[in-house]
Scaffold this motif. Structure first.
Motif, PDB file in Angstrom:
ATOM      1  N   HIS A  91       0.829  -1.209   0.000  1.00 46.65           N
ATOM      2  CA  HIS A  91       0.000   0.000   0.000  1.00 46.65           C
ATOM      3  C   HIS A  91       0.868   1.266   0.000  1.00 46.65           C
ATOM      4  CE1 HIS A  91       0.944  -1.182   4.055  1.00 46.65           C
ATOM      5  NE2 HIS A  91       0.534  -0.039   4.559  1.00 46.65           N
ATOM      6  N   PRO A 107      -5.852  -2.010  -3.657  1.00 45.65           N
ATOM      7  CA  PRO A 107      -5.649  -3.356  -3.129  1.00 45.65           C
ATOM      8  C   PRO A 107      -5.863  -4.489  -4.137  1.00 45.65           C
ATOM      9  CG  PRO A 107      -7.816  -2.567  -2.510  1.00 45.65           C
ATOM     10  CD  PRO A 107      -7.169  -1.449  -3.286  1.00 45.65           C
ATOM     11  N   ARG A 108      -6.571  -4.206  -5.251  1.00 44.74           N
ATOM     12  CA  ARG A 108      -6.952  -5.299  -6.156  1.00 44.74           C
ATOM     13  C   ARG A 108      -5.755  -6.039  -6.729  1.00 44.74           C
ATOM     14  NH1 ARG A 108      -9.499  -3.019 -10.683  1.00 44.74           N
ATOM     15  NH2 ARG A 108      -8.428  -1.125 -10.074  1.00 44.74           N
ATOM     16  N   THR A 141      -6.974  -1.487   8.652  1.00 41.57           N
ATOM     17  CA  THR A 141      -7.834  -0.915   7.609  1.00 41.57           C
ATOM     18  C   THR A 141      -7.326  -1.311   6.230  1.00 41.57           C
ATOM     19  OG1 THR A 141      -6.621   1.186   7.498  1.00 41.57           O
ATOM     20  CG2 THR A 141      -8.439   1.052   9.072  1.00 41.57           C
ATOM     21  N   ARG A 142      -6.023  -1.421   6.081  1.00 35.04           N
ATOM     22  CA  ARG A 142      -5.464  -1.885   4.803  1.00 35.04           C
ATOM     23  C   ARG A 142      -5.852  -3.337   4.550  1.00 35.04           C
ATOM     24  NH1 ARG A 142      -4.644   2.652   2.099  1.00 35.04           N
ATOM     25  NH2 ARG A 142      -3.079   4.000   3.049  1.00 35.04           N
ATOM     26  N   ALA A 144      -8.561  -4.742   5.687  1.00 35.93           N
ATOM     27  CA  ALA A 144      -9.982  -4.698   5.327  1.00 35.93           C
ATOM     28  C   ALA A 144     -10.156  -4.336   3.850  1.00 35.93           C
ATOM     29  CB  ALA A 144     -10.723  -3.705   6.217  1.00 35.93           C
ATOM     30  N   GLU A 145      -9.338  -3.427   3.339  1.00 37.94           N
ATOM     31  CA  GLU A 145      -9.391  -3.079   1.913  1.00 37.94           C
ATOM     32  C   GLU A 145      -9.108  -4.304   1.051  1.00 37.94           C
ATOM     33  OE1 GLU A 145      -6.836   0.218   0.931  1.00 37.94           O
ATOM     34  OE2 GLU A 145      -7.500   1.342   2.682  1.00 37.94           O
ATOM     35  N   LEU A 146      -8.144  -5.106   1.483  1.00 35.41           N
ATOM     36  CA  LEU A 146      -7.827  -6.326   0.731  1.00 35.41           C
ATOM     37  C   LEU A 146      -9.007  -7.285   0.736  1.00 35.41           C
ATOM     38  CD1 LEU A 146      -4.137  -6.951   1.837  1.00 35.41           C
ATOM     39  CD2 LEU A 146      -4.927  -6.474  -0.486  1.00 35.41           C
ATOM     40  N   TYR A 147      -9.648  -7.468   1.892  1.00 34.48           N
ATOM     41  CA  TYR A 147     -10.818  -8.348   1.951  1.00 34.48           C
ATOM     42  C   TYR A 147     -11.917  -7.835   1.025  1.00 34.48           C
ATOM     43  CZ  TYR A 147      -9.199 -11.073   5.998  1.00 34.48           C
ATOM     44  OH  TYR A 147      -8.509 -11.918   6.841  1.00 34.48           O
ATOM     45  N   ARG A 148     -12.166  -6.541   1.051  1.00 33.63           N
ATOM     46  CA  ARG A 148     -13.256  -5.976   0.234  1.00 33.63           C
ATOM     47  C   ARG A 148     -12.955  -6.080  -1.261  1.00 33.63           C
ATOM     48  NH1 ARG A 148     -13.262  -2.033   4.370  1.00 33.63           N
ATOM     49  NH2 ARG A 148     -12.114  -0.556   3.043  1.00 33.63           N
ATOM     50  N   SER A 149     -11.676  -6.120  -1.609  1.00 41.85           N
ATOM     51  CA  SER A 149     -11.322  -6.214  -3.027  1.00 41.85           C
ATOM     52  C   SER A 149     -11.592  -7.605  -3.595  1.00 41.85           C
ATOM     53  CB  SER A 149      -9.857  -5.844  -3.239  1.00 41.85           C
ATOM     54  OG  SER A 149      -9.016  -6.874  -2.752  1.00 41.85           O
ATOM     55  N   THR A 181     -10.382  -7.594  12.524  1.00 40.48           N
ATOM     56  CA  THR A 181     -10.685  -7.482  11.093  1.00 40.48           C
ATOM     57  C   THR A 181     -10.817  -8.865  10.467  1.00 40.48           C
ATOM     58  OG1 THR A 181      -9.567  -5.349  10.912  1.00 40.48           O
ATOM     59  CG2 THR A 181      -9.835  -6.608   8.871  1.00 40.48           C
TER      60      THR A 181
END
Length: 196
Positions: A91, A107-108, A141-142, A144-149, A181
């Motif tokens: 990141h 993150p994708r 939070t980073r 979490a971004e990976l999970y959401r991607s 997370t």
């Protein structure tokens, strides 16, 4: 060199010296030669997935639980490498330089590399484990971004965090939030390591 054999001369010396002193090694599998980068002119470019997986497979074949290094050096105490860290701080542009509108951007882009690497690591050595790149700052939070991607749940065995603080309470809080997370995204059973 594209299409050539991997040269493990330098890493043989490092892994051998560590093993002779009873030290385990956590390799950070980072950087790629120009021909294996998404953006060849950028030293910190994300790697192309295929060549990165090939290098991972070769390194595990050399130093993993059935690695050729241990057979070729029977006098060296066997300290097989079982944990493989996929990149470092993706990141941060200084380690993962991809345009924001690119399919390789965080993150994708990193999520895809992590998922592909996890498959390679587990298929190359059933005793091996995948460690995420170390995430710093508000690392939870980073994550979490990976999970959401997408594609990250169950794509690693250890979540790595980097906590740059002189207070033990901050280290513990980072680990607590990272664990929370993982629970939120139902990725239970994994560990959190502070790797920096």
């Amino acid at each position: 060199q594209r299409g050539g054999a991997f040269d493990f001369t330098q890493t043989d010396a490092l892994v051998g010296a560590a093993a002779r002193h009873g030290i385990g090694v956590l390799p950070v599998m980072q950087y790629a030669p120009g021909w294996a980068r998404a953006f060849p002119a950028e030293a910190a470019s994300p790697p192309l997935t295929g060549p990165y997986q090939a290098f991972l497979r070769a390194a595990i074949g050399r130093y993993g639980t059935r690695g050729s290094f241990w057979r070729a050096n029977p006098a060296v105490p066997r300290k097989a490498i079982r944990h493989w860290q996929v990149w470092n701080e993706p990141h941060f542009q200084g380690f993962w330089n991809a345009p924001g509108n690119s399919r390789y951007s965080f993150p994708r882009g990193y999520a895809r590399l992590l998922g592909a690497s996890n498959k390679t690591i587990h298929s190359a050595d059933r005793n091996a484990r995948t460690v995420t790149a170390g995430l710093f700052g508000a690392s939870w939070t980073r994550l979490a971004e990976l999970y959401r991607s997408g594609g990250v749940r169950r794509a690693f065995d250890v979540a790595a965090v980097h906590v740059y603080s002189d207070r033990a309470a901050n280290v513990l809080e980072t680990v607590r939030r990272t664990n929370a997370t993982m629970r939120r995204y139902k990725d239970t059973g994994n560990r959190v390591w502070v790797t920096e």
